[in-house]
Motif scaffolding. Structure first.
Motif, PDB file in Angstrom:
ATOM      1  N   LEU A 261       4.878 -14.384  16.230  1.00 52.69           N
ATOM      2  CA  LEU A 261       4.479 -12.993  16.087  1.00 52.69           C
ATOM      3  C   LEU A 261       2.961 -12.895  16.201  1.00 52.69           C
ATOM      4  O   LEU A 261       2.240 -13.461  15.388  1.00 52.69           O
ATOM      5  CB  LEU A 261       4.943 -12.476  14.729  1.00 52.69           C
ATOM      6  N   PRO A 262       2.468 -12.191  17.207  1.00 54.47           N
ATOM      7  CA  PRO A 262       1.025 -12.154  17.429  1.00 54.47           C
ATOM      8  C   PRO A 262       0.320 -11.158  16.502  1.00 54.47           C
ATOM      9  O   PRO A 262       0.929 -10.199  16.022  1.00 54.47           O
ATOM     10  CB  PRO A 262       0.914 -11.687  18.884  1.00 54.47           C
ATOM     11  N   GLY A 263      -0.964 -11.371  16.286  1.00 61.39           N
ATOM     12  CA  GLY A 263      -1.812 -10.369  15.657  1.00 61.39           C
ATOM     13  C   GLY A 263      -1.393  -9.996  14.247  1.00 61.39           C
ATOM     14  O   GLY A 263      -0.928 -10.819  13.467  1.00 61.39           O
ATOM     15  N   LEU A 264      -1.580  -8.710  13.955  1.00 55.12           N
ATOM     16  CA  LEU A 264      -1.363  -8.190  12.606  1.00 55.12           C
ATOM     17  C   LEU A 264       0.064  -7.667  12.455  1.00 55.12           C
ATOM     18  O   LEU A 264       0.535  -6.891  13.281  1.00 55.12           O
ATOM     19  CB  LEU A 264      -2.369  -7.068  12.329  1.00 55.12           C
ATOM     20  N   ASN A 265       0.715  -8.093  11.399  1.00 60.03           N
ATOM     21  CA  ASN A 265       2.098  -7.691  11.139  1.00 60.03           C
ATOM     22  C   ASN A 265       2.245  -7.203   9.701  1.00 60.03           C
ATOM     23  O   ASN A 265       1.803  -7.871   8.772  1.00 60.03           O
ATOM     24  CB  ASN A 265       3.039  -8.884  11.322  1.00 60.03           C
ATOM     25  N   LEU A 266       2.911  -6.052   9.553  1.00 56.92           N
ATOM     26  CA  LEU A 266       3.273  -5.589   8.210  1.00 56.92           C
ATOM     27  C   LEU A 266       4.668  -6.098   7.878  1.00 56.92           C
ATOM     28  O   LEU A 266       5.536  -6.145   8.752  1.00 56.92           O
ATOM     29  CB  LEU A 266       3.318  -4.062   8.148  1.00 56.92           C
ATOM     30  N   VAL A 267       4.869  -6.463   6.645  1.00 51.75           N
ATOM     31  CA  VAL A 267       6.228  -6.775   6.204  1.00 51.75           C
ATOM     32  C   VAL A 267       6.410  -6.247   4.778  1.00 51.75           C
ATOM     33  O   VAL A 267       5.525  -6.430   3.928  1.00 51.75           O
ATOM     34  CB  VAL A 267       6.537  -8.285   6.315  1.00 51.75           C
ATOM     35  N   GLY A 268       7.508  -5.557   4.540  1.00 50.27           N
ATOM     36  CA  GLY A 268       7.810  -5.060   3.205  1.00 50.27           C
ATOM     37  C   GLY A 268       8.547  -6.118   2.400  1.00 50.27           C
ATOM     38  O   GLY A 268       9.337  -6.887   2.945  1.00 50.27           O
ATOM     39  N   VAL A 269       8.272  -6.158   1.108  1.00 49.04           N
ATOM     40  CA  VAL A 269       8.981  -7.090   0.220  1.00 49.04           C
ATOM     41  C   VAL A 269       9.481  -6.293  -0.986  1.00 49.04           C
ATOM     42  O   VAL A 269       8.793  -6.182  -2.003  1.00 49.04           O
ATOM     43  CB  VAL A 269       8.076  -8.259  -0.223  1.00 49.04           C
ATOM     44  N   PRO A 270      10.664  -5.689  -0.865  1.00 47.65           N
ATOM     45  CA  PRO A 270      11.153  -4.769  -1.902  1.00 47.65           C
ATOM     46  C   PRO A 270      11.737  -5.523  -3.096  1.00 47.65           C
ATOM     47  O   PRO A 270      12.934  -5.507  -3.339  1.00 47.65           O
ATOM     48  CB  PRO A 270      12.222  -3.958  -1.165  1.00 47.65           C
ATOM     49  N   PHE A 271      10.852  -6.143  -3.864  1.00 50.70           N
ATOM     50  CA  PHE A 271      11.260  -7.079  -4.911  1.00 50.70           C
ATOM     51  C   PHE A 271      10.584  -6.720  -6.224  1.00 50.70           C
ATOM     52  O   PHE A 271       9.351  -6.576  -6.262  1.00 50.70           O
ATOM     53  CB  PHE A 271      10.838  -8.498  -4.478  1.00 50.70           C
ATOM     54  N   ASP A 272      11.359  -6.549  -7.293  1.00 51.69           N
ATOM     55  CA  ASP A 272      10.728  -6.421  -8.615  1.00 51.69           C
ATOM     56  C   ASP A 272      11.509  -7.192  -9.673  1.00 51.69           C
ATOM     57  O   ASP A 272      11.619  -6.780 -10.820  1.00 51.69           O
ATOM     58  CB  ASP A 272      10.466  -4.966  -9.017  1.00 51.69           C
ATOM     59  N   GLY A 273      11.977  -8.366  -9.261  1.00 59.07           N
ATOM     60  CA  GLY A 273      12.835  -9.177 -10.124  1.00 59.07           C
ATOM     61  C   GLY A 273      12.173  -9.742 -11.362  1.00 59.07           C
ATOM     62  O   GLY A 273      12.854 -10.151 -12.291  1.00 59.07           O
TER      63      GLY A 273
END
Ligand SMILES: [Mn+2]
Length: 300
Positions: free
Chosen positions: A23-35
């Motif tokens: 994956l090139p460059g800048l990537n957003l990724v969500g981490v929907p975690f509040d364990g």
């Protein structure tokens, strides 16, 4: 998107389709975690709220004079798949497994801006950058020191987020903390002894200004570093804190530096019934995307 560990993103912040390869460059990724959240939950809804309201704010930043539509392409990879079984150890492991799947698609040129989720999600992202960059500086903006060696019997608690990152530190790594106004006596004694804490904005700004432009930086931003008057929608608010203007003083400097990774954590949208916190957070994310876009000269 080929990676099955990722759920598809919402339309906002969605970049071009990625066909194959790292994956090139800048990537957003969500981490929907509040364990591991210890007080009030709700940070799992953070990534979706940021994406939703991001459609309703301008793409142009007058602060940085940059526009999301004019910078180099960046990508929203969607959310990491995580479980919510109520068993912190099991749910934490699901996050590790999903992160490992994502990491397979990354190479050194891939830069990630992760959207939490609570602060425990930062550790794998920070650890990856520490492994890639032996001289990385970890910038930690937070109301809390997060230096406990575990909390409530769980080593990877969000109250131990920075402590767990320190586990991955080598001799050339450095920690710089700003905004911290809550912690134990032992945590404050450690920060004073190790000189990691910048208590005044002017001192932190002066420190940032002096960092050589090629030095790799990682920013972990806990949104509770902001004054709860600005951003009440967070699980463990602390009186006092920063406002948007002081944050933008910091970002204006980061724009000139080499930010190789970052995360924005602890937005719990349901706690703020006005909805202002998620708009605030989305604006913060916009500014960070714009500030990170230039790393390696990627701006068109
Ligand atoms: Mn915090």
């Amino acid at each position: 998107m080929k990676n099955r560990i990722l759920q598809p993103p919402a339309p906002a912040y969605q970049g071009a389709e990625i066909s194959a390869g790292p994956l090139p460059g800048l990537n957003l990724v969500g981490v929907p975690f509040d364990g591991t959240a210890c007080f009030r939950k709700g940070a799992a809804a953070g990534p979706a709220a940021i994406r939703r309201v991001s459609e309703h704010i301008e793409s142009y930043s007058p602060y940085l004079d940059l526009d999301l539509e004019e910078i180099a392409p960046y990508y929203d990879l969607g959310d990491l798949t995580v479980t919510d079984s109520g068993d912190p150890s099991r749910d934490w492991q699901s996050l590790q497994d999903s992160f490992a799947g994502l990491a397979d698609d990354l190479d050194e040129s891939s830069r990630i801006l992760a959207l939490g989720g609570e602060h425990s999600i930062s550790t794998p992202f920070v650890a990856r950058c520490l492994a890639l960059y032996p001289d990385l500086i970890l910038l930690h903006l937070d109301a809390h020191a997060d230096l406990r060696d575990g909390y409530q019997g769980f080593a990877y608690s969000h109250a131990a987020a920075v402590r767990r990152c320190l586990d991955h530190f080598g001799p050339g790594h450095r920690l710089a903390q700003f905004g911290v106004r809550s912690g134990t006596r032992a945590e404050f004694a450690w920060m004073r002894r190790e000189r990691t804490l910048y208590a005044e904005l002017a001192d932190f700004i002066a420190f940032l200004e002096k960092i050589p432009p090629e030095k790799p930086l990682y920013l972990t931003l806990d949104l509770d570093c902001f004054d709860p008057a600005c951003l009440p929608g967070t699980g463990t608010p602390e009186a006092g804190g920063e406002d948007f203007r002081s944050f933008m003083e910091i970002v204006t400097i980061l724009k000139k530096k080499r930010v190789v990774g970052g995360d924005v954590v602890e937005l719990a949208p349901a706690i703020d019934s006005t909805g202002n916190s998620e708009v605030f957070a989305a604006t913060v994310v916009r500014e960070l995307i714009l500030a990170m876009a230039e790393e390696g000269g990627h701006v068109r």
